[in-house]
Design a protein around this motif. Structure first.
Motif, PDB file in Angstrom:
ATOM      1  N   ARG A  72       0.832  -1.210   0.000  1.00  0.00           N
ATOM      2  CA  ARG A  72       0.000   0.000   0.000  1.00  0.00           C
ATOM      3  C   ARG A  72       0.863   1.255   0.000  1.00  0.00           C
ATOM      4  O   ARG A  72       0.568   2.212  -0.707  1.00  0.00           O
ATOM      5  CB  ARG A  72      -0.968  -0.017   1.194  1.00  0.00           C
ATOM      6  N   ARG A  76       0.657   3.939  -2.901  1.00  0.00           N
ATOM      7  CA  ARG A  76       0.243   5.319  -2.592  1.00  0.00           C
ATOM      8  C   ARG A  76       1.242   6.344  -3.125  1.00  0.00           C
ATOM      9  O   ARG A  76       0.874   7.485  -3.388  1.00  0.00           O
ATOM     10  CB  ARG A  76       0.099   5.505  -1.079  1.00  0.00           C
ATOM     11  N   THR A  99      -5.934   0.938  -3.331  1.00  0.00           N
ATOM     12  CA  THR A  99      -5.060   1.931  -2.689  1.00  0.00           C
ATOM     13  C   THR A  99      -4.713   3.038  -3.668  1.00  0.00           C
ATOM     14  O   THR A  99      -4.698   4.210  -3.303  1.00  0.00           O
ATOM     15  CB  THR A  99      -3.781   1.247  -2.170  1.00  0.00           C
ATOM     16  N   ARG A 101      -6.493   4.084  -6.271  1.00  0.00           N
ATOM     17  CA  ARG A 101      -7.679   4.939  -6.466  1.00  0.00           C
ATOM     18  C   ARG A 101      -7.873   5.885  -5.281  1.00  0.00           C
ATOM     19  O   ARG A 101      -8.197   7.055  -5.476  1.00  0.00           O
ATOM     20  CB  ARG A 101      -8.925   4.083  -6.663  1.00  0.00           C
ATOM     21  N   GLN A 102      -7.674   5.386  -4.073  1.00  0.00           N
ATOM     22  CA  GLN A 102      -7.822   6.232  -2.891  1.00  0.00           C
ATOM     23  C   GLN A 102      -6.759   7.326  -2.871  1.00  0.00           C
ATOM     24  O   GLN A 102      -7.046   8.481  -2.530  1.00  0.00           O
ATOM     25  CB  GLN A 102      -7.740   5.399  -1.611  1.00  0.00           C
ATOM     26  N   HIS A 105      -7.762   9.959  -5.338  1.00  0.00           N
ATOM     27  CA  HIS A 105      -8.867  10.727  -4.754  1.00  0.00           C
ATOM     28  C   HIS A 105      -8.340  11.725  -3.712  1.00  0.00           C
ATOM     29  O   HIS A 105      -8.747  12.894  -3.695  1.00  0.00           O
ATOM     30  CB  HIS A 105      -9.891   9.787  -4.119  1.00  0.00           C
ATOM     31  N   ASP A 106      -7.443  11.255  -2.846  1.00  0.00           N
ATOM     32  CA  ASP A 106      -6.889  12.129  -1.806  1.00  0.00           C
ATOM     33  C   ASP A 106      -6.138  13.312  -2.416  1.00  0.00           C
ATOM     34  O   ASP A 106      -6.263  14.444  -1.943  1.00  0.00           O
ATOM     35  CB  ASP A 106      -5.961  11.346  -0.876  1.00  0.00           C
TER      36      ASP A 106
END
Length: 137
Positions: A72, A76, A99, A101-102, A105-106
């Motif tokens: 992760r 990231r 991970t 995609r998140q 998004h972040d």
């Protein structure tokens, strides 16, 4: 020591080193200090060989993390590296789609928020403005 970033012509190659469980992030020979700094900001650990005048610099995901968390952390890092303009390749056995995609998004959420900027106080003249001249007709 093989340097996959040199071999493939990318800025960062993320992969699991053969015969180990260590996730490496190779950068090309002579990579800019900014790239190394960004990798370190993203949580990867810097290594150099030889230590006195390094000719080979690489980064690894901290080995004290659990295997899933290592993947992760590496995943990231990818959107931030891409946003900074670097070409990144990540091995499929490291990459985690959810991970990634998140993280995207972040970054988008962070970019959409207006930066808190302190407002400058209203400028006050150092000398009082002269009173307007009166004209008598």
């Amino acid at each position: 020591m093989a340097n996959l970033a040199d071999e493939y012509g990318t800025d960062v190659e993320i992969y699991i080193r053969a015969l180990t469980t260590t996730i490496h992030a190779d950068t090309p020979t002579g990579a800019p200090a900014g790239l190394h700094g960004l990798l370190e900001q993203l949580g990867l650990e810097r290594h150099e060989y030889p230590a006195d005048t390094p000719i080979y610099i690489w980064h690894t995901v901290p080995e004290h993390l659990a295997a899933d968390e290592q993947k992760r952390l590496a995943t990231r890092a990818i959107p931030a590296l891409l946003l900074a303009g670097y070409e990144v390749n990540c091995a499929p056995d490291v990459f985690d789609e959810a991970t990634y995609r998140q993280a995207v998004h972040d970054l988008r959420t962070q970019a959409a928020r207006p930066a808190a900027r302190p407002q400058a106080p209203a400028a006050s003249p150092s000398h009082p403005a002269p009173a307007p001249a009166r004209r008598i007709p």
